[in-house]
Write an enzyme that holds these catalytic residues in place. Structure first.
Site, PDB file in Angstrom:
ATOM      1  N   CYS A  83       0.838  -1.193   0.000  1.00 18.95           N
ATOM      2  CA  CYS A  83       0.000   0.000   0.000  1.00 18.95           C
ATOM      3  C   CYS A  83       0.877   1.249   0.000  1.00 18.95           C
ATOM      4  O   CYS A  83       1.936   1.283   0.621  1.00 18.95           O
ATOM      5  CB  CYS A  83      -0.958   0.007   1.188  1.00 18.95           C
ATOM      6  SG  CYS A  83      -0.272   0.594   2.730  1.00 18.95           S
ATOM      7  N   GLU A  84       0.430   2.235  -0.732  1.00 19.26           N
ATOM      8  CA  GLU A  84       1.266   3.429  -0.889  1.00 19.26           C
ATOM      9  C   GLU A  84       1.202   4.338   0.330  1.00 19.26           C
ATOM     10  O   GLU A  84       1.958   5.292   0.421  1.00 19.26           O
ATOM     11  CB  GLU A  84       0.891   4.188  -2.165  1.00 19.26           C
ATOM     12  CG  GLU A  84      -0.486   4.820  -2.163  1.00 19.26           C
ATOM     13  CD  GLU A  84      -0.776   5.478  -3.516  1.00 19.26           C
ATOM     14  OE1 GLU A  84      -0.312   4.962  -4.549  1.00 19.26           O
ATOM     15  OE2 GLU A  84      -1.484   6.501  -3.516  1.00 19.26           O
ATOM     16  N   HIS A  85       0.319   4.037   1.264  1.00 19.89           N
ATOM     17  CA  HIS A  85       0.238   4.882   2.456  1.00 19.89           C
ATOM     18  C   HIS A  85       1.164   4.416   3.574  1.00 19.89           C
ATOM     19  O   HIS A  85       1.655   5.225   4.341  1.00 19.89           O
ATOM     20  CB  HIS A  85      -1.207   4.933   2.977  1.00 19.89           C
ATOM     21  CG  HIS A  85      -2.161   5.462   1.955  1.00 19.89           C
ATOM     22  ND1 HIS A  85      -3.384   4.884   1.686  1.00 19.89           N
ATOM     23  CD2 HIS A  85      -2.053   6.498   1.092  1.00 19.89           C
ATOM     24  CE1 HIS A  85      -3.981   5.554   0.720  1.00 19.89           C
ATOM     25  NE2 HIS A  85      -3.199   6.528   0.345  1.00 19.89           N
ATOM     26  N   HIS A  86       1.371   3.104   3.681  1.00 20.35           N
ATOM     27  CA  HIS A  86       2.207   2.568   4.753  1.00 20.35           C
ATOM     28  C   HIS A  86       3.319   1.664   4.252  1.00 20.35           C
ATOM     29  O   HIS A  86       4.108   1.162   5.029  1.00 20.35           O
ATOM     30  CB  HIS A  86       1.350   1.775   5.744  1.00 20.35           C
ATOM     31  CG  HIS A  86       0.167   2.523   6.279  1.00 20.35           C
ATOM     32  ND1 HIS A  86      -1.071   2.474   5.687  1.00 20.35           N
ATOM     33  CD2 HIS A  86       0.062   3.362   7.345  1.00 20.35           C
ATOM     34  CE1 HIS A  86      -1.908   3.236   6.379  1.00 20.35           C
ATOM     35  NE2 HIS A  86      -1.251   3.787   7.374  1.00 20.35           N
ATOM     36  N   GLN A 124      -5.652  -0.389  -3.619  1.00 16.65           N
ATOM     37  CA  GLN A 124      -6.334  -1.495  -4.313  1.00 16.65           C
ATOM     38  C   GLN A 124      -7.328  -0.995  -5.361  1.00 16.65           C
ATOM     39  O   GLN A 124      -7.479  -1.594  -6.416  1.00 16.65           O
ATOM     40  CB  GLN A 124      -7.021  -2.381  -3.270  1.00 16.65           C
ATOM     41  CG  GLN A 124      -7.620  -3.654  -3.881  1.00 16.65           C
ATOM     42  CD  GLN A 124      -8.220  -4.549  -2.827  1.00 16.65           C
ATOM     43  OE1 GLN A 124      -7.676  -4.674  -1.731  1.00 16.65           O
ATOM     44  NE2 GLN A 124      -9.323  -5.199  -3.148  1.00 16.65           N
ATOM     45  N   HIS A 152      -5.135  -6.174   3.843  1.00 13.67           N
ATOM     46  CA  HIS A 152      -4.178  -5.074   3.928  1.00 13.67           C
ATOM     47  C   HIS A 152      -3.494  -5.127   5.282  1.00 13.67           C
ATOM     48  O   HIS A 152      -4.133  -4.912   6.307  1.00 13.67           O
ATOM     49  CB  HIS A 152      -4.896  -3.739   3.766  1.00 13.67           C
ATOM     50  CG  HIS A 152      -5.406  -3.516   2.374  1.00 13.67           C
ATOM     51  ND1 HIS A 152      -5.069  -2.422   1.628  1.00 13.67           N
ATOM     52  CD2 HIS A 152      -6.201  -4.277   1.585  1.00 13.67           C
ATOM     53  CE1 HIS A 152      -5.641  -2.503   0.433  1.00 13.67           C
ATOM     54  NE2 HIS A 152      -6.347  -3.613   0.390  1.00 13.67           N
ATOM     55  N   CYS A 154      -1.577  -3.122   6.604  1.00 16.87           N
ATOM     56  CA  CYS A 154      -1.575  -1.845   7.344  1.00 16.87           C
ATOM     57  C   CYS A 154      -2.794  -1.774   8.251  1.00 16.87           C
ATOM     58  O   CYS A 154      -2.854  -0.960   9.162  1.00 16.87           O
ATOM     59  CB  CYS A 154      -1.532  -0.655   6.385  1.00 16.87           C
ATOM     60  SG  CYS A 154      -2.915  -0.543   5.255  1.00 16.87           S
TER      61      CYS A 154
END
Ligand code: ZN
Length: 197
Positions: A83-86, A124, A152, A154
């Site tokens: 995931c691009e956030h975590h 996603q 996920h 995260c």
């Protein structure tokens, strides 16, 4: 989008060393000495999708299909993304279907397209759309359907800590969007397949 100059392997290893130190451990002790180098290699694998061209993967097609015009479904394609956030793992399966218009693609190519997008920093929803859009643009079939179901990390191993939850996303194009019977046929195949996993 990409910064002007790609960092070197040494830059990346130094960054991992900093992270280890910041976490509270000693990157020079025996067990951790090789870790930055290992991590750099692992990251090369996690993000090798940036070096792949999903459109090129689908360019070679077959036209001798005796007028085959029914649904083609590749079920349960396992994928690993981040995931691009975590930068935490997203692990799940993809179901990819299309109805050809005069030509088909080698089925392994559908899995390769999923991988090419998975091995990047992702969310996603975007990945689902990218897979469907690329197949639609390159193959120009009657329609494309993509369902992704993934856990996920995260969300399961940090933050709200909700193991056992997964996220389902889908994108329907062409006949899969316009014809409820086609869509239902596809979703029934996905549901049946999910029960056996
Ligand atoms: Zn995340």
């Amino acid at each position: 989008m990409k910064s002007e100059k790609k960092p070197t392997r040494a830059d990346v290893e130094a960054a991992f060393k900093t992270i280890i130190r910041w976490s509270g451990d000693d990157p020079t002790r025996d067990g951790l000495k090789e870790t930055p180098a290992r991590l750099a290699r692992a990251y090369e694998e996690y993000f090798r999708g940036y070096d792949e061209d999903p459109e090129a993967i689908l360019k070679k097609t077959f036209e001798e299909i005796e007028g085959y015009d029914e649904m083609i479904v590749l079920r349960g394609i396992r994928f690993e993304s981040h995931c691009e956030h975590h930068m935490a793992p997203i692990i799940g399966h993809a179901w990819v279907a299309y109805i050809p218009r005069g030509r088909v693609v080698g089925i392994s190519k559908l899995a390769r397209v999923v991988n090419a997008y998975a091995k990047r920093l992702q969310i996603q929803e975007k990945m689902t759309a990218q897979i469907a859009n690329t197949i639609q643009q390159v193959l120009e079939p009657e329609g494309v359907a993509v369902v992704l179901k993934a856990e996920h990390q995260c969300m399961t191993t940090r933050g709200v800590h909700k193991p056992g939850t997964d996220l389902v996303t889908s994108r329907m194009l062409g006949v899969f969007r316009d014809n409820p019977i086609t869509r239902q046929e596809f979703l029934a195949i996905v549901t049946e397949d999910q029960k056996s996993r």
